[in-house]
Design a protein around this motif. Structure first.
Motif, mmCIF file in Angstrom:
data_model
loop_
_atom_site.group_PDB
_atom_site.id
_atom_site.type_symbol
_atom_site.label_atom_id
_atom_site.label_comp_id
_atom_site.label_asym_id
_atom_site.label_seq_id
_atom_site.Cartn_x
_atom_site.Cartn_y
_atom_site.Cartn_z
ATOM 1 N N ALA A 58 0.849 -1.185 0.000
ATOM 2 C CA ALA A 58 0.000 0.000 0.000
ATOM 3 C C ALA A 58 0.884 1.234 0.000
ATOM 4 O O ALA A 58 1.922 1.278 0.675
ATOM 5 C CB ALA A 58 -0.895 -0.015 1.230
ATOM 6 N N PHE A 59 0.488 2.238 -0.777
ATOM 7 C CA PHE A 59 1.209 3.512 -0.756
ATOM 8 C C PHE A 59 0.204 4.611 -1.071
ATOM 9 O O PHE A 59 -0.404 4.613 -2.143
ATOM 10 C CB PHE A 59 2.345 3.519 -1.781
ATOM 11 N N GLN A 60 0.004 5.489 -0.118
ATOM 12 C CA GLN A 60 -0.932 6.600 -0.226
ATOM 13 C C GLN A 60 -2.326 6.128 -0.636
ATOM 14 O O GLN A 60 -2.970 6.702 -1.501
ATOM 15 C CB GLN A 60 -0.402 7.657 -1.198
ATOM 16 N N GLY A 61 -2.780 5.040 -0.021
ATOM 17 C CA GLY A 61 -4.124 4.516 -0.252
ATOM 18 C C GLY A 61 -4.299 3.727 -1.531
ATOM 19 O O GLY A 61 -5.419 3.362 -1.896
ATOM 20 N N LYS A 62 -3.201 3.447 -2.223
ATOM 21 C CA LYS A 62 -3.281 2.666 -3.465
ATOM 22 C C LYS A 62 -2.377 1.453 -3.355
ATOM 23 O O LYS A 62 -1.384 1.464 -2.643
ATOM 24 C CB LYS A 62 -2.858 3.521 -4.659
ATOM 25 N N TRP A 63 -2.735 0.409 -4.116
ATOM 26 C CA TRP A 63 -1.914 -0.797 -4.144
ATOM 27 C C TRP A 63 -0.924 -0.696 -5.281
ATOM 28 O O TRP A 63 -1.291 -0.438 -6.432
ATOM 29 C CB TRP A 63 -2.796 -2.034 -4.314
ATOM 30 N N ILE A 64 0.337 -0.903 -4.974
ATOM 31 C CA ILE A 64 1.407 -0.827 -5.956
ATOM 32 C C ILE A 64 2.121 -2.179 -5.983
ATOM 33 O O ILE A 64 2.511 -2.707 -4.941
ATOM 34 C CB ILE A 64 2.441 0.267 -5.579
ATOM 35 N N LEU A 65 2.294 -2.739 -7.185
ATOM 36 C CA LEU A 65 3.049 -3.987 -7.323
ATOM 37 C C LEU A 65 4.525 -3.729 -7.045
ATOM 38 O O LEU A 65 5.056 -2.693 -7.437
ATOM 39 C CB LEU A 65 2.911 -4.548 -8.734
ATOM 40 N N ASP A 66 5.162 -4.684 -6.396
ATOM 41 C CA ASP A 66 6.614 -4.559 -6.220
ATOM 42 C C ASP A 66 7.323 -5.277 -7.369
ATOM 43 O O ASP A 66 6.682 -5.832 -8.264
ATOM 44 C CB ASP A 66 7.062 -5.074 -4.844
ATOM 45 N N GLY A 67 8.640 -5.271 -7.353
ATOM 46 C CA GLY A 67 9.428 -5.867 -8.436
ATOM 47 C C GLY A 67 9.184 -7.351 -8.620
ATOM 48 O O GLY A 67 9.181 -7.867 -9.729
ATOM 49 N N LEU A 136 -8.134 -3.102 0.084
ATOM 50 C CA LEU A 136 -7.317 -3.207 1.295
ATOM 51 C C LEU A 136 -6.346 -2.034 1.425
ATOM 52 O O LEU A 136 -6.070 -1.555 2.532
ATOM 53 C CB LEU A 136 -6.541 -4.525 1.297
ATOM 54 N N ALA A 137 -5.809 -1.574 0.300
ATOM 55 C CA ALA A 137 -4.814 -0.496 0.328
ATOM 56 C C ALA A 137 -5.398 0.826 0.796
ATOM 57 O O ALA A 137 -4.669 1.667 1.347
ATOM 58 C CB ALA A 137 -4.195 -0.340 -1.056
ATOM 59 N N LYS A 138 -6.686 1.035 0.617
ATOM 60 C CA LYS A 138 -7.316 2.299 1.018
ATOM 61 C C LYS A 138 -7.205 2.542 2.515
ATOM 62 O O LYS A 138 -7.115 3.685 2.954
ATOM 63 C CB LYS A 138 -8.779 2.324 0.581
ATOM 64 N N ILE A 146 0.787 -6.274 0.719
ATOM 65 C CA ILE A 146 -0.543 -6.779 0.342
ATOM 66 C C ILE A 146 -0.360 -7.642 -0.905
ATOM 67 O O ILE A 146 0.324 -7.243 -1.846
ATOM 68 C CB ILE A 146 -1.523 -5.628 0.029
ATOM 69 N N VAL A 147 -0.980 -8.820 -0.907
ATOM 70 C CA VAL A 147 -0.917 -9.677 -2.095
ATOM 71 C C VAL A 147 -2.076 -9.346 -3.030
ATOM 72 O O VAL A 147 -3.113 -8.843 -2.605
ATOM 73 C CB VAL A 147 -0.938 -11.187 -1.731
ATOM 74 N N GLY A 148 -1.865 -9.643 -4.306
ATOM 75 C CA GLY A 148 -2.880 -9.373 -5.315
ATOM 76 C C GLY A 148 -4.005 -10.395 -5.283
ATOM 77 O O GLY A 148 -3.905 -11.452 -4.660
#
Length: 185
Positions: A58-67, A136-138, A146-148
């Motif tokens: 989670a970053f700033q209420g959004k879900w971001i995929l990692d590498g 969930l990221a919100k 967080i997993v997809g």
């Protein structure tokens, strides 16, 4: 009025000899649909179990995929197609071998059953899989892992199970020797 019967005989719309054949055909259709439903449940379970969810945060209420999660993000659709084709081949082969009284009706039931199996497979897989990471990221803290979720990208993947079922049923009907019995074939 001469030449007319005063009490016409009732006309039976369906000969009695055809009733057991129709009942058997209806039982075949229901068995094909039930088999397809079970295959859809099992395929959805298998799809969810062999899939590895993409990772992110989670970053700033959004879900971001990692590498590590980025390449895995597409795997759910690929695994769905693989499991669906195998399930379609299985259901098409088994049902066309087991229920061959009327090939056209059997093929139609296989098509309908494979569409049901497709919907059931998707529903079971997505229900068993993790929840939507965007939701969930919100409410998650920044950088919380967080997993997809499990899903299918594009509508074309949903053709995999019906394609496998029709392909295998057609192959069975094409290569299977004709039945010997009374009546024209």
């Amino acid at each position: 009025m001469s030449g007319q019967l005063s009490h016409p005989e009732p006309i039976e719309s369906e000969p009695r000899a055809d009733r057991p054949a129709r009942r058997r055909l209806l039982a075949d259709i229901l068995a094909i649909l039930a088999t397809s439903l079970v295959v859809g449940v099992v395929a959805g379970f298998v799809w969810e179990r062999i899939w590895t969810p993409p990772t992110g945060a989670a970053f700033q209420g959004k879900w971001i995929l990692d590498g590590d999660g980025l390449p895995k993000d597409f795997s759910s659709t690929g695994i769905y197609v693989l499991v669906a084709v195998v399930a379609g081949l299985l259901v098409g082969t088994v049902t066309s071998l087991a229920f061959d009284h009327d090939e056209v009706v059997t093929l139609a039931a296989i098509v309908v059953g494979s569409l049901v199996a497709t919907a059931v497979m998707w529903w079971v897989g997505t229900t068993l899989g993790p929840p939507d990471p965007a939701v969930l990221a919100k409410t998650a803290d920044d950088f919380e892992p967080i997993v997809g979720d499990l899903g299918v990208s594009g509508k074309g993947a949903f053709c995999a199970l019906p394609f496998g079922a029709v392909l295998s049923a057609a192959a069975v009907f094409f290569f299977k020797p004709p039945r010997r019995g009374p009546g024209p074939r």
